[in-house]
Write a protein that holds these residues in place. Structure first.
Motif, PDB file in Angstrom:
ATOM      1  N   SER A  35       0.812  -1.214   0.000  1.00 15.29           N
ATOM      2  CA  SER A  35       0.000   0.000   0.000  1.00 15.29           C
ATOM      3  C   SER A  35       0.845   1.264   0.000  1.00 15.29           C
ATOM      4  N   GLY A  36       2.166   1.099   0.057  1.00 15.88           N
ATOM      5  CA  GLY A  36       3.046   2.252  -0.019  1.00 15.88           C
ATOM      6  C   GLY A  36       3.471   2.801   1.322  1.00 15.88           C
ATOM      7  N   ARG A  37       2.945   2.246   2.432  1.00 14.11           N
ATOM      8  CA  ARG A  37       3.394   2.712   3.733  1.00 14.11           C
ATOM      9  C   ARG A  37       4.825   2.233   3.976  1.00 14.11           C
ATOM     10  N   PRO A  38       5.715   3.097   4.440  1.00  9.91           N
ATOM     11  CA  PRO A  38       7.116   2.696   4.581  1.00  9.91           C
ATOM     12  C   PRO A  38       7.306   1.662   5.672  1.00  9.91           C
ATOM     13  N   ILE A  39       8.136   0.704   5.390  1.00 12.39           N
ATOM     14  CA  ILE A  39       8.508  -0.304   6.379  1.00 12.39           C
ATOM     15  C   ILE A  39      10.025  -0.323   6.449  1.00 12.39           C
ATOM     16  N   ARG A  40      10.555   0.096   7.566  1.00 11.37           N
ATOM     17  CA  ARG A  40      12.004   0.082   7.733  1.00 11.37           C
ATOM     18  C   ARG A  40      12.450  -1.305   8.175  1.00 11.37           C
ATOM     19  N   ASP A  41      13.531  -1.734   7.631  1.00 14.14           N
ATOM     20  CA  ASP A  41      14.094  -3.040   7.968  1.00 14.14           C
ATOM     21  C   ASP A  41      13.033  -4.118   7.754  1.00 14.14           C
ATOM     22  N   LEU A  42      12.600  -4.258   6.485  1.00  8.55           N
ATOM     23  CA  LEU A  42      11.489  -5.149   6.156  1.00  8.55           C
ATOM     24  C   LEU A  42      11.728  -6.575   6.629  1.00  8.55           C
ATOM     25  N   GLU A  43      12.974  -7.065   6.498  1.00 12.63           N
ATOM     26  CA  GLU A  43      13.244  -8.446   6.912  1.00 12.63           C
ATOM     27  C   GLU A  43      12.916  -8.634   8.385  1.00 12.63           C
ATOM     28  N   LYS A  44      13.374  -7.716   9.228  1.00  6.99           N
ATOM     29  CA  LYS A  44      13.123  -7.845  10.664  1.00  6.99           C
ATOM     30  C   LYS A  44      11.641  -7.709  10.959  1.00  6.99           C
ATOM     31  N   PHE A  45      10.980  -6.775  10.275  1.00  7.09           N
ATOM     32  CA  PHE A  45       9.575  -6.511  10.561  1.00  7.09           C
ATOM     33  C   PHE A  45       8.703  -7.714  10.215  1.00  7.09           C
ATOM     34  N   ARG A  46       9.043  -8.386   9.110  1.00  5.72           N
ATOM     35  CA  ARG A  46       8.228  -9.524   8.686  1.00  5.72           C
ATOM     36  C   ARG A  46       8.503 -10.766   9.526  1.00  5.72           C
ATOM     37  N   MET A  47       9.489 -10.707  10.392  1.00  6.82           N
ATOM     38  CA  MET A  47       9.788 -11.843  11.242  1.00  6.82           C
ATOM     39  C   MET A  47       8.965 -11.826  12.526  1.00  6.82           C
ATOM     40  N   GLN A  48       8.120 -10.819  12.715  1.00  6.10           N
ATOM     41  CA  GLN A  48       7.474 -10.646  14.004  1.00  6.10           C
ATOM     42  C   GLN A  48       6.267 -11.552  14.230  1.00  6.10           C
ATOM     43  N   CYS A  49       5.935 -12.407  13.285  1.00  2.00           N
ATOM     44  CA  CYS A  49       4.832 -13.355  13.478  1.00  2.00           C
ATOM     45  C   CYS A  49       5.385 -14.644  14.098  1.00  2.00           C
ATOM     46  N   ALA A  86       6.884 -20.790  10.827  1.00  2.00           N
ATOM     47  CA  ALA A  86       6.246 -21.823  11.637  1.00  2.00           C
ATOM     48  C   ALA A  86       4.742 -21.616  11.593  1.00  2.00           C
ATOM     49  N   TYR A  87       3.993 -22.702  11.644  1.00  2.00           N
ATOM     50  CA  TYR A  87       2.533 -22.596  11.667  1.00  2.00           C
ATOM     51  C   TYR A  87       1.955 -23.737  12.495  1.00  2.00           C
ATOM     52  N   ASP A  88       0.767 -23.496  13.042  1.00  2.85           N
ATOM     53  CA  ASP A  88       0.073 -24.521  13.815  1.00  2.85           C
ATOM     54  C   ASP A  88      -0.445 -25.592  12.868  1.00  2.85           C
ATOM     55  N   LEU A 118      11.150 -16.252  15.040  1.00  2.11           N
ATOM     56  CA  LEU A 118      11.123 -15.267  16.118  1.00  2.11           C
ATOM     57  C   LEU A 118      11.325 -15.924  17.479  1.00  2.11           C
ATOM     58  N   GLU A 119      10.643 -17.030  17.729  1.00  2.00           N
ATOM     59  CA  GLU A 119      10.737 -17.717  19.017  1.00  2.00           C
ATOM     60  C   GLU A 119      11.159 -19.160  18.799  1.00  2.00           C
ATOM     61  N   THR A 120      12.172 -19.610  19.497  1.00  2.00           N
ATOM     62  CA  THR A 120      12.641 -20.983  19.394  1.00  2.00           C
ATOM     63  C   THR A 120      13.086 -21.472  20.764  1.00  2.00           C
ATOM     64  N   THR A 121      13.249 -22.770  20.863  1.00  3.63           N
ATOM     65  CA  THR A 121      13.816 -23.382  22.059  1.00  3.63           C
ATOM     66  C   THR A 121      15.031 -24.194  21.653  1.00  3.63           C
ATOM     67  N   GLU A 122      16.186 -23.869  22.219  1.00  3.60           N
ATOM     68  CA  GLU A 122      17.389 -24.632  21.930  1.00  3.60           C
ATOM     69  C   GLU A 122      17.380 -25.921  22.733  1.00  3.60           C
ATOM     70  N   THR A 123      17.674 -27.032  22.061  1.00  6.78           N
ATOM     71  CA  THR A 123      17.593 -28.329  22.717  1.00  6.78           C
ATOM     72  C   THR A 123      18.502 -29.315  21.999  1.00  6.78           C
ATOM     73  N   ASP A 124      18.611 -30.493  22.556  1.00  4.35           N
ATOM     74  CA  ASP A 124      19.338 -31.581  21.910  1.00  4.35           C
ATOM     75  C   ASP A 124      18.406 -32.221  20.894  1.00  4.35           C
ATOM     76  N   LEU A 125      18.615 -31.916  19.627  1.00  2.00           N
ATOM     77  CA  LEU A 125      17.706 -32.413  18.600  1.00  2.00           C
ATOM     78  C   LEU A 125      17.774 -33.925  18.450  1.00  2.00           C
ATOM     79  N   ARG A 126      18.886 -34.531  18.788  1.00  2.00           N
ATOM     80  CA  ARG A 126      18.984 -35.985  18.661  1.00  2.00           C
ATOM     81  C   ARG A 126      17.960 -36.684  19.548  1.00  2.00           C
TER      82      ARG A 126
END
Length: 499
Positions: free
Chosen positions: A67-81, A324-326, A404-412
């Motif tokens: 829509s033309g509204r400015p988004i600064r740092d688009l990569e970071k902004f789109r990571m907020q979901c 990520a999605y449910d 955006l949100e993760t849990t570090e763990t032993d994946l094995r």
């Protein structure tokens, strides 16, 4: 009836008088192509979609940019979901993001399996679904021509080189190395499509559907499909009771629970899937993973593990990010193609076509993996850096995961010894293909869950054991992907109209 506004001017139907020749459930690529083809053949068609128009279903950040509204740092902004919710609506999940459509120069047998005689053979899922390789190849070509007619930019020969020649002497050094490292490598060219182009293509498709007399009902969820003794279907869609001679179900991956209910209610012939795709996604710096996409956008490298299951790269996203999605009480990961706003990272999936243990329902087996990951991560995706996973020191600052949100763990502990061995085997082979491609600083994220639908008994026209009931796209249990889904929708529509 209340009309639903849509950016393409395609509101809801003013009447819902039956009977219809075809009612399509789901307006993703498979459903849209089914509706369009049935209407083109003279059928009375209604497409029902739980979400809304494509523009309304886009990520809010994408709409803001458009829509033309400015988004600064688009990569970071789109990571907020924390969870992506842009997976429903007209166009389906794929068209809501920059994405990869698939092969453009024909069809290849990109997957491998161990045959009963112990040999390794390659195959195409679409070929098996339709019963004939040439038929599948020609239909993919016709789907692309339709996309081009609706506004997709035609890829030039320079952008889409022919597949690597069979003569080893004429192959590139990269392809020769890949063939030596993997049991099967497919670098057939594919085509990307941006969200901007998707809006044009889907808009043109809908305009044609309307001109052909087809109807689209959005914002309405189908809750039941019944069939009477005369072979007519009654479809409950929101407050409406619709009648139709044929039903085409293209509910997509997120429709799994509902589709399983329809299968049980109508007694659709099916088996538990004997194979499901489970795995992880690997994310690293874009420059590190650049050799992976040297030959094509989405290479498919495969090997058979000690159990005879295929392990392969899946959905390579150069310059993309993870999402990520449910999913059915758990969660799942995928990769976004950020073509118009590429990031500094790339990612790809590593999936094993796991043989399900005897006596276990394959769909439930896959869902348990998804739910176990969610439990381990306390509601978040689980991650681990490659160095920690392999027991090696990090070679540099760890790559920050784009989730955006993760849990570090032993994946094995989550993957178990067999899947862990498969992931390690893929990392080892990729580093043989190009030393340092997947460094210790790269990150592994889980879970990836694909191809989990019950194994439906379908004809090569996608008709189930219930006459007049068709399953297309992900819902068919046979294929995934935009162009493959579109092909199945077209095939089902032609078969439905022939009835």
């Amino acid at each position: 009836m209340r009309r639903i506004d849509d950016p393409f001017g395609f509101g809801g139907p003013t009447t819902l008088d039956g009977p219809y020749d075809v009612v399509v459930v789901g307006a993703g690529p498979a459903g849209l192509f089914a509706g369009h083809r049935a209407a083109a053949l003279g059928g009375r068609v209604l497409v029902v979609e739980a979400g809304h128009g494509m523009y309304a279903s886009l990520c809010p950040r994408v709409r803001a940019a458009a829509s033309g509204r400015p988004i600064r740092d688009l990569e970071k902004f789109r990571m907020q979901c924390k969870r992506c919710t842009c997976l429903v609506g007209v166009g389906g999940a794929a068209f809501h993001f920059d994405t990869n459509l698939g092969y453009i120069n024909g069809l290849t047998r990109s997957k491998i399996e161990r045959a009963s005689d112990g040999t390794t053979r390659s195959y195409s899922g679409l070929e098996r679904a339709l019963g004939d390789f040439d038929r599948a190849r020609d239909l993919v070509a016709s789907v692309y021509e339709q996309f081009y007619a609706w506004g997709l930019t035609r890829t030039s020969p320079a952008q889409a080189p022919e597949p690597a020649p069979a003569d080893p002497a004429a192959q590139s050094a990269h392809h020769r190395t890949a063939s030596a490292v993997f049991q099967h490598s497919d670098a057939a060219p594919s085509q990307e499509i941006t969200v901007d182009e998707s809006l044009v293509v889907v808009g043109a498709l809908l305009e044609e559907l309307r001109s052909l007399g087809g109807e689209l009902l959005m914002g309405t969820r189908v809750t039941a499909v019944e069939r009477d003794d005369r072979g007519m279907f009654t479809i409950t869609a929101g407050e409406h009771r619709l009648t139709s001679r044929n039903v085409v179900i293209g509910a997509g991956k997120l429709g799994l629970d509902w589709v399983r209910g329809v299968i049980g209610t109508l007694g659709v012939g099916h088996l538990s899937p004997r194979k499901v795709d489970l795995g992880v996604r690997i994310e690293s710096w874009r420059d590190d993973l650049a050799p992976l996409t040297e030959a094509c956008h989405n290479p498919k490298h495969s090997f058979l593990n000690d159990r005879g299951d295929s392990v392969r790269t899946f959905c390579v996203c150069p310059g993309g990010r993870l999402m990520a999605y449910d999913f059915a009480g758990g969660l799942a990961l995928d990769g976004q193609h950020c073509i118009t706003t590429p990031t500094t990272r790339s990612n790809f999936g590593v999936v094993t076509n796991v043989t399900v243990p005897d006596g276990v329902d394959g769909t439930d087996f896959a869902l348990e993996f998804s739910r176990a990951a969610m439990k381990t991560g306390e509601g978040r995706p689980v991650v681990q850096h490659v160095g920690d996973f392999l027991g090696e020191p990090l070679s540099g600052p760890p790559v920050p995961c784009s989730l955006l949100e993760t849990t570090e763990t032993d994946l094995r502990a989550l993957l178990g010894p067999e899947l862990s061995s498969d992931v390690e085997g893929m990392i080892t082979r990729l580093n043989r293909l190009s030393p340092g491609m997947v460094g210790a600083h790269a990150v592994i994220a889980a879970p990836v869950v694909e191809r989990v639908y019950p194994d439906l008994e379908l004809t090569h026209d996608l008709e189930s054991t219930v006459p007049g009931l068709f399953f297309v796209g992900d819902s068919s249990s046979k294929i995934i992907g935009v162009t493959y889904g579109a092909v199945t929708g077209r095939v089902a529509a032609e078969a439905a109209m022939s009835r």
